[in-house]
Design an enzyme around this catalytic site. Structure first.
Site, PDB file in Angstrom:
ATOM      1  N   LYS A   5      28.307   5.288 -15.162  1.00  0.00           N
ATOM      2  CA  LYS A   5      29.302   5.620 -14.457  1.00  0.00           C
ATOM      3  C   LYS A   5      29.849   6.636 -15.880  1.00  0.00           C
ATOM      4  O   LYS A   5      30.231   6.216 -16.726  1.00  0.00           O
ATOM      5  CB  LYS A   5      30.366   5.083 -13.848  1.00  0.00           C
ATOM      6  N   CYS A  58      32.188  17.301 -12.252  1.00  0.00           N
ATOM      7  CA  CYS A  58      32.411  16.620 -11.133  1.00  0.00           C
ATOM      8  C   CYS A  58      33.124  17.558 -10.552  1.00  0.00           C
ATOM      9  O   CYS A  58      34.448  18.248 -10.743  1.00  0.00           O
ATOM     10  CB  CYS A  58      33.831  15.653 -11.739  1.00  0.00           C
TER      11      CYS A  58
END
Ligand code: RRO
Length: 309
Positions: free
Chosen positions: A44, A127
């Site tokens: 992650k 992101c």
């Protein structure tokens, strides 16, 4: 039949692994991926400090797409650096994913993971879910500057995760910029930054953060992602290895990405939905397809898409 592939000198036993964010935040999840048929273990995206992420509900999956506004929940870079050695036993490439909130944080994060036993580092410039922060990759100058500095600091495999772009010229600039500084791979693409799903019965958004608007992934993303792969492959002259991400849910999806120019694919939404057993299914389906098409070696098919005259 040979389904091995490469990201530059890094060898993958098959062209399929987890996309960052999917089933890879905790130690347990990372072991699940390592034990599965996934060719690599992607972590992650990690930040300087641990984060809880955005309030729930923050993920909605439907048959045709997913919407997420996770908000970078992760245990922080120190945690991942501490546990990474445990995964050496699986003998698979280990990919760190780093996400800074400011340019300097990318350099700090990079120093930390570069010292550890990660084989590759993916710089997440895309992101979509942190309120008030823009997507780094939409600023090409800063993006290339970050990767240029990082390239000088490592011999590890270095890649970048990008969002969808709207114009061919933007893609040309990015592709040429990254090739010129020696970036090894580009992961294409992160979720489309602004999507939403409405619950028509209750007349309400289906996720809570940021007015219910988050990154769109899953099958609906595939058409966009494939075009990005085709153009990046074209403009980089095949010099940038590409990892195709977006709507990979069956063997033929993988084959499409390979034809478009990807060396491997990442699985996101479908992995969250089906769990790590998906890798075995995808491998079986891909092998079946290659047999049908009498393809001996998958690498022969990378970027072999035909265009009409
Ligand atoms: O955690 C997230 O909200 C997230 C990240 Br960091 C990302 O890169 N892509 C995405 O769809 N969600």
């Amino acid at each position: 039949m040979n389904i091995k592939t490469n990201i530059k000198h890094l060898e993958l036993a098959l062209p399929i692994y987890n996309a960052s964010g999917a089933w890879c935040t905790t130690e347990k999840e990372l072991h699940d991926i390592a034990k599965s048929k996934s060719a690599a273990v992607m972590f992650k995206s990690m930040t300087v400090k641990p984060r809880e992420g955005n309030p729930e509900p923050r993920l909605r999956i439907t048959d045709s797409f997913s919407i997420n506004s996770m908000g970078l929940p992760n245990r922080g870079v120190d945690y991942y650096c501490k546990i990474v050695d445990m995964f050496a036993q699986y003998q698979k490439p280990l990919f760190a994913s780093i996400a800074g909130f400011a340019e300097n944080e990318f350099y700090d994060l990079f120093e930390r993971v570069n010292d550890k036993s990660f084989d590759a580092i993916e710089v997440n410039l895309s992101c979509p879910n942190v309120s008030g922060k823009s997507v780094f990759a939409y600023n090409p100058k800063i993006s290339v500057r970050i990767l240029k500095r990082l390239r000088k600091r490592t011999n590890k495999i270095l890649g970048v995760k990008l969002p969808p772009f709207n114009e061919r010229e933007e893609i040309r600039n990015m592709a040429e910029g990254f090739v010129s500084i020696g970036v090894d791979f580009a992961t294409l693409i992160n979720s489309y930054p602004l999507g939403c799903a409405i619950d028509i019965k209750k007349e309400i958004m289906t996720i809570k953060p940021n007015m219910g608007i988050g990154g769109l992934g899953g099958p609906s993303l595939k058409a966009i992602s494939l075009a990005q792969v085709v153009l990046f492959h074209h403009f980089s002259d095949g010099k940038l290895a590409i990892i195709g991400v977006g709507g990979v849910n069956k063997g033929s999806d993988i084959y499409e990405y390979i034809l478009a120019g990807a060396s491997a694919v990442g699985v996101g939404t479908a992995l969250i939905h089906e769990g790590p057993k998906i890798f075995k299914r995808l491998e079986n389906e891909l092998v079946h397809m290659l047999k049908e098409k009498r393809v001996e070696n998958i690498k022969e098919k990378i970027g072999k898409l035909k265009f009409m005259e």
